[in-house]
Design a protein around this motif. Structure first.
Motif, PDB file in Angstrom:
ATOM      1  N   GLY A  84       0.821  -1.207   0.000  1.00 59.08           N
ATOM      2  CA  GLY A  84       0.000   0.000   0.000  1.00 59.08           C
ATOM      3  C   GLY A  84       0.853   1.255   0.000  1.00 59.08           C
ATOM      4  N   ALA A  85       1.900   1.258   0.830  1.00 55.76           N
ATOM      5  CA  ALA A  85       2.793   2.415   0.875  1.00 55.76           C
ATOM      6  C   ALA A  85       3.496   2.599  -0.459  1.00 55.76           C
ATOM      7  N   ARG A  86       3.850   1.505  -1.118  1.00 50.95           N
ATOM      8  CA  ARG A  86       4.511   1.615  -2.419  1.00 50.95           C
ATOM      9  C   ARG A  86       3.572   2.234  -3.462  1.00 50.95           C
ATOM     10  N   ALA A  87       2.322   1.807  -3.453  1.00 45.77           N
ATOM     11  CA  ALA A  87       1.351   2.378  -4.394  1.00 45.77           C
ATOM     12  C   ALA A  87       1.134   3.864  -4.112  1.00 45.77           C
ATOM     13  N   GLY A  88       1.042   4.214  -2.829  1.00 40.52           N
ATOM     14  CA  GLY A  88       0.859   5.627  -2.485  1.00 40.52           C
ATOM     15  C   GLY A  88       2.056   6.468  -2.879  1.00 40.52           C
ATOM     16  N   GLU A  89       3.268   5.938  -2.645  1.00 40.67           N
ATOM     17  CA  GLU A  89       4.483   6.669  -3.017  1.00 40.67           C
ATOM     18  C   GLU A  89       4.547   6.855  -4.528  1.00 40.67           C
ATOM     19  N   ARG A  90       4.157   5.816  -5.263  1.00 39.24           N
ATOM     20  CA  ARG A  90       4.149   5.918  -6.721  1.00 39.24           C
ATOM     21  C   ARG A  90       3.163   6.989  -7.188  1.00 39.24           C
ATOM     22  N   ALA A  91       1.997   7.044  -6.576  1.00 40.21           N
ATOM     23  CA  ALA A  91       1.008   8.058  -6.937  1.00 40.21           C
ATOM     24  C   ALA A  91       1.528   9.458  -6.648  1.00 40.21           C
ATOM     25  N   ALA A  92       2.208   9.621  -5.504  1.00 42.65           N
ATOM     26  CA  ALA A  92       2.751  10.937  -5.142  1.00 42.65           C
ATOM     27  C   ALA A  92       3.836  11.367  -6.117  1.00 42.65           C
ATOM     28  N   GLU A  93       4.748  10.457  -6.455  1.00 44.76           N
ATOM     29  CA  GLU A  93       5.853  10.797  -7.356  1.00 44.76           C
ATOM     30  C   GLU A  93       5.354  11.048  -8.774  1.00 44.76           C
ATOM     31  N   GLN A  94       4.368  10.260  -9.223  1.00 46.51           N
ATOM     32  CA  GLN A  94       3.824  10.460 -10.569  1.00 46.51           C
ATOM     33  C   GLN A  94       3.129  11.816 -10.677  1.00 46.51           C
ATOM     34  N   ALA A  95       2.365  12.189  -9.655  1.00 42.64           N
ATOM     35  CA  ALA A  95       1.683  13.485  -9.672  1.00 42.64           C
ATOM     36  C   ALA A  95       2.701  14.621  -9.682  1.00 42.64           C
ATOM     37  N   ALA A  96       3.747  14.504  -8.862  1.00 41.01           N
ATOM     38  CA  ALA A  96       4.784  15.532  -8.838  1.00 41.01           C
ATOM     39  C   ALA A  96       5.485  15.628 -10.190  1.00 41.01           C
ATOM     40  N   HIS A  97       5.714  14.484 -10.828  1.00 41.14           N
ATOM     41  CA  HIS A  97       6.352  14.462 -12.146  1.00 41.14           C
ATOM     42  C   HIS A  97       5.486  15.174 -13.183  1.00 41.14           C
ATOM     43  N   VAL A  98       4.189  14.876 -13.178  1.00 47.05           N
ATOM     44  CA  VAL A  98       3.274  15.524 -14.126  1.00 47.05           C
ATOM     45  C   VAL A  98       3.300  17.041 -13.926  1.00 47.05           C
ATOM     46  N   LEU A  99       3.284  17.479 -12.680  1.00 47.58           N
ATOM     47  CA  LEU A  99       3.301  18.912 -12.405  1.00 47.58           C
ATOM     48  C   LEU A  99       4.616  19.547 -12.864  1.00 47.58           C
ATOM     49  N   ARG A 100       5.728  18.860 -12.632  1.00 51.63           N
ATOM     50  CA  ARG A 100       7.014  19.401 -13.092  1.00 51.63           C
ATOM     51  C   ARG A 100       7.026  19.565 -14.611  1.00 51.63           C
ATOM     52  N   VAL A 101       6.509  18.559 -15.309  1.00 48.15           N
ATOM     53  CA  VAL A 101       6.461  18.634 -16.769  1.00 48.15           C
ATOM     54  C   VAL A 101       5.574  19.783 -17.227  1.00 48.15           C
ATOM     55  N   GLU A 102       4.407  19.938 -16.590  1.00 44.54           N
ATOM     56  CA  GLU A 102       3.491  21.017 -16.965  1.00 44.54           C
ATOM     57  C   GLU A 102       4.106  22.388 -16.682  1.00 44.54           C
ATOM     58  N   LEU A 103       4.811  22.509 -15.561  1.00 42.55           N
ATOM     59  CA  LEU A 103       5.452  23.781 -15.242  1.00 42.55           C
ATOM     60  C   LEU A 103       6.554  24.117 -16.242  1.00 42.55           C
ATOM     61  N   VAL A 104       7.364  23.120 -16.583  1.00 37.75           N
ATOM     62  CA  VAL A 104       8.417  23.361 -17.585  1.00 37.75           C
ATOM     63  C   VAL A 104       7.801  23.713 -18.929  1.00 37.75           C
ATOM     64  N   ARG A 105       6.716  23.016 -19.298  1.00 38.32           N
ATOM     65  CA  ARG A 105       6.044  23.329 -20.564  1.00 38.32           C
ATOM     66  C   ARG A 105       5.510  24.763 -20.554  1.00 38.32           C
ATOM     67  N   ARG A 106       4.975  25.187 -19.407  1.00 43.48           N
ATOM     68  CA  ARG A 106       4.458  26.561 -19.345  1.00 43.48           C
ATOM     69  C   ARG A 106       5.584  27.585 -19.411  1.00 43.48           C
ATOM     70  N   VAL A 107       6.682  27.321 -18.696  1.00 44.11           N
ATOM     71  CA  VAL A 107       7.803  28.261 -18.711  1.00 44.11           C
ATOM     72  C   VAL A 107       8.400  28.367 -20.113  1.00 44.11           C
ATOM     73  N   LEU A 108       8.440  27.238 -20.850  1.00 42.07           N
ATOM     74  CA  LEU A 108       9.030  27.228 -22.191  1.00 42.07           C
ATOM     75  C   LEU A 108       8.019  27.538 -23.287  1.00 42.07           C
ATOM     76  N   HIS A 109       6.800  27.855 -22.910  1.00 37.57           N
ATOM     77  CA  HIS A 109       5.763  28.160 -23.900  1.00 37.57           C
ATOM     78  C   HIS A 109       6.228  29.311 -24.796  1.00 37.57           C
TER      79      HIS A 109
END
Length: 564
Positions: free
Chosen positions: A81-106
C-alpha cells in the motif's frame, strides 16, 4: 486571466486525480493494514477469554496462529500500500514538473515575468513534491478512517457506551484539527514564497559571480543574500512553530480522548458489564485509535502545505502568455522581408522601417534600452504597444511564436551556452546533417576548437562558465549562424572579443549570410562597416539611414555611440 486560472486548476486536478488507480489500490491495502491493526487487540482479548482464562492449550495455539496470519497480512498490506501511495505521489509531482516546464518554455512566454529563475525552480521541485504528497495523504487518510470505523464497530460490539464515545468524539477531533491547520497553511505559503525568493537571489548571485568579483561587490552581495536568507529562515521558523503547535494540540486532545475511553472501559469492567478479555481489547483499541487520530493530524498538516503549494503552482500555470498565439501562416519559402509600421514600444516612437529580403542591415541605438525594445518586438517576446511588425507581408501578431522562431532567430547579447560540448552547442538549432564548420569559421570559433585539447568535443559547463567571455560570445554567434534562419537578428555579438578577431568576424558574418536577411543591432564600427546600410536610432526614433561612413560624417550622436 479567468480562463488561464481555470486551466491552472484543471492541470492540478489532472495531475493529482490522474493517479486514482494507485491511490485506490494504496487506500485498499492501507485499509486492510488498519483493519488488521484494529483486530490485533481484539484477538488478544479473545485469547485471554477463550484460552488463558479456560486453560485450553489447543485454543491458545489456534488463536495465536490466527494472530500470526493477521500480522503477516497487515505487514504485506502496509508494504504494498505504501509503495502504491508513493508511486502516486511521485507520478503526480512528475506531471506537475512537466506542466510547469512546458508553461515556462511556452513560445508565448509570460511565466517568468516577476519571478526569478530560482523561484521557478523551487516551485517546480519543492512545491510540486508537496502537491504530489497530497495523494499519499489522501491514501493514509482513507486508511485511517477505515481503521477508525473498524475500531468503533468493535467497541460498539463490546460496549455501546464505548462505541458511542468514539463515534461522537472523532468528528469533533477532526474539526478541531482542521481549524488548527489554518495558521499552518498561511505560514507554509509564506515560507515557500521566501524560500523561492532566496533561491532565486542565490542563483542570480552565482550566475554573476565573476562580475561581482570584478567590481569588488562581494560584500554587498553577501549582505543582500544574508538579508534574504534571514527572511526565509524567519518564515520557515514561523511555519515550523505553527506545525509544532498544531501537532502538539492535536496530540493533547487525542490523548485526553483516549484517556476518557480507557476510563469508561475500566469502569464497565469493574461493574461486570464486560469481561477481562473485552477490557484488554477495549484498552488496546483505545491505544490503537491513537494511531489513526495522529494520522489525521499529519494529513491535515500535509493538506495545508499542499494547498499552499498548489496555489503557487496554479499562479504560474495561470499566468497569461505575454503574446497571443495567432493562426496565420508564413508564405513558403520565407523571403525574409521585414517591415515596421508606426511601431511604438517602450522607448520606441512611431518607427517606420523597411528591410529588404537578403539585406544586411545595421542598427545603431544611442540608448541600449531602445535596442532592447526593438529586439523584443522582432523576436515577439512582446507585441508593440501600437503599430505592426510584418514578415513577408504577414503581421507577427497573426503568427504562432513557435512558427515565427523557425524563420526568425534573435540572438541576444547575453545568450547562455548549454552544458555539453562545443559541437553540441553550435549544432543545437542547426538543420540535421548540417556542417558546423562554416559557422565556426565565420564566428571566429574555429580558433577555440584548435586551441582545446579535445577540439570540438571539449566539454562546456553550465551556461558556458568554463570558457572566457570572448569564447562564449564566439560560440554563441556560431550557434546563431549555424541555425541558418531566413532572418537573423544579432545583438552586440563581439563586445568581449578583441579588435583583431572582431575585424575577422565582420566579413565572415557578411559572407555566410549572403542572400539572407541579417540585422546587426550593435555599436561596433567593424560590424556596422560591413552592413549594406545602417539605421541610426536616436531618442527612440529613426533619424537617418545610410552607409556607416556617411553616418560618421553626418551625425555627432552616431559618432558618440559608435566611435567613443
Amino acid at each position: 486571466m479567468g480562463v488561464a486560472a481555470s486551466s491552472g486548476r484543471d492541470v492540478l486536478r489532472r495531475a493529482v486525480g490522474g493517479q486514482r488507480r494507485d491511490v485506490a489500490l494504496g487506500s485498499l491495502l492501507g485499509a486492510g493494514h488498519q483493519a488488521g491493526e484494529a483486530l490485533v487487540p481484539v484477538l488478544i482479548g479473545v485469547v485471554i477469554d477463550q484460552a488463558v482464562a479456560k486453560g485450553e492449550v489447543s485454543a491458545l495455539l489456534l488463536w495465536l496462529a490466527v494472530l500470526a496470519v493477521v500480522y503477516v497480512g497487515l505487514s504485506f498490506s502496509f508494504r504494498f500500500g505504501a509503495r502504491a501511495g508513493e508511486r502516486a505521489a511521485e507520478q503526480a509531482a512528475h506531471v506537475l514538473r512537466v506542466e510547469l516546464v512546458r508553461r515556462v518554455l511556452h513560445p508565448g512566454g509570460g511565466a517568468e515575468n516577476g519571478r526569478l529563475p530560482g523561484a521557478l525552480t523551487t516551485i517546480a521541485t519543492e512545491d510540486a513534491k508537496r502537491v504530489g504528497a497530497v495523494n499519499m495523504a489522501v491514501m493514509f487518510g482513507i486508511s485511517a478512517i477505515v481503521g477508525l470505523l473498524v475500531g468503533v464497530a468493535v467497541l460498539l460490539w463490546i460496549s455501546l457506551p464505548l462505541g458511542l464515545i468514539v463515534l461522537l468524539g472523532t468528528p469533533v477531533l477532526l474539526w478541531l484539527g482542521h481549524l488548527l491547520s489554518k495558521p499552518l497553511e498561511r505560514r507554509s505559503e509564506a515560507e515557500q514564497e521566501r524560500a523561492a525568493h532566496a533561491s532565486g537571489v542565490a542563483a542570480d548571485l552565482v550566475a554573476g559571480l565573476r562580475v561581482l568579483k570584478g567590481i569588488g561587490a562581494e560584500d554587498a552581495a553577501v549582505d543582500r543574500y544574508r538579508r534574504t536568507s534571514r527572511g526565509s529562515l524567519v518564515a520557515t521558523l514561523r511555519a515550523a512553530r505553527a506545525e509544532a503547535l498544531q501537532n502538539g494540540m492535536v496530540l493533547a486532545l487525542t490523548g485526553c480522548f483516549i484517556a476518557v475511553v480507557a476510563l469508561v472501559g475500566g469502569r464497565l469492567a469493574v461493574q461486570g458489564d464486560i469481561s477481562l478479555g473485552q477490557l484488554v481489547s477495549a484498552v488496546g483499541l483505545a491505544l490503537f485509535l491513537l494511531g489513526p487520530l495522529e494520522v489525521f493530524a499529519w494529513v491535515n498538516a500535509d493538506l495545508a502545505q499542499g494547498r499552499a503549494s498548489a496555489a503557487r503552482i496554479a499562479g504560474v500555470l495561470a499566468t497569461p502568455p505575454a503574446v497571443t498565439i495567432g493562426g496565420g501562416r508564413l508564405p513558403q519559402p520565407v523571403r525574409g522581408e521585414v517591415r515596421l509600421r508606426g511601431v511604438s514600444h517602450g522607448g520606441l516612437h512611431e518607427i517606420d522601417l523597411d528591410i529588404a529580403a537578403g539585406e544586411l542591415l545595421g542598427v545603431a541605438a544611442t540608448d541600449p534600452a531602445d535596442a532592447a525594445a526593438l529586439l523584443r518586438c522582432l523576436s515577439r517576446q512582446a507585441d508593440p504597444e501600437s503599430g505592426v511588425v510584418e514578415l513577408d507581408g504577414v503581421s507577427l501578431r497573426e503568427l504562432d511564436p513557435a512558427d515565427l522562431r523557425l524563420a526568425v532567430l534573435v540572438a541576444e547579447h547575453d545568450a547562455d551556452l548549454f552544458e555539453g560540448t562545443l559541437w553540441g552547442n553550435v549544432n543545437a538549432a542547426a538543420p540535421e546533417s548540417a556542417d558546423p564548420e562554416p559557422a565556426m569559421v565565420a564566428a571566429g570559433a574555429d580558433e577555440i576548437v584548435r586551441a582545446m585539447p579535445r577540439g570540438g568535443d571539449t566539454a562546456v559547463s553550465g551556461r558556458g562558465h568554463s570558457l572566457s567571455g570572448g569564447q562564449r560570445q564566439r560560440v554563441a554567434l556560431a550557434r546563431a549562424l549555424a541555425a541558418d534562419r531566413a532572418v537573423l537578428v544579432v545583438h552586440d555579438p563581439t563586445t568581449a572579443v578583441d579588435g583583431v578577431t572582431e575585424a575577422r568576424i565582420a566579413p565572415g558574418i557578411r559572407e555566410i549570410r549572403r542572400g539572407r536577411t541579417t540585422i546587426l543591432v550593435t555599436t561596433s564600427p567593424a560590424l556596422l562597416a560591413v552592413a549594406d546600410r545602417v539605421v541610426l536610432l536616436d531618442g527612440g526614433r529613426i533619424t537617418d539611414a545610410a552607409p556607416h561612413a556617411d553616418l560618421v560624417r553626418r551625425h555627432a550622436a552616431y559618432r558618440t555611440a559608435v566611435l567613443a
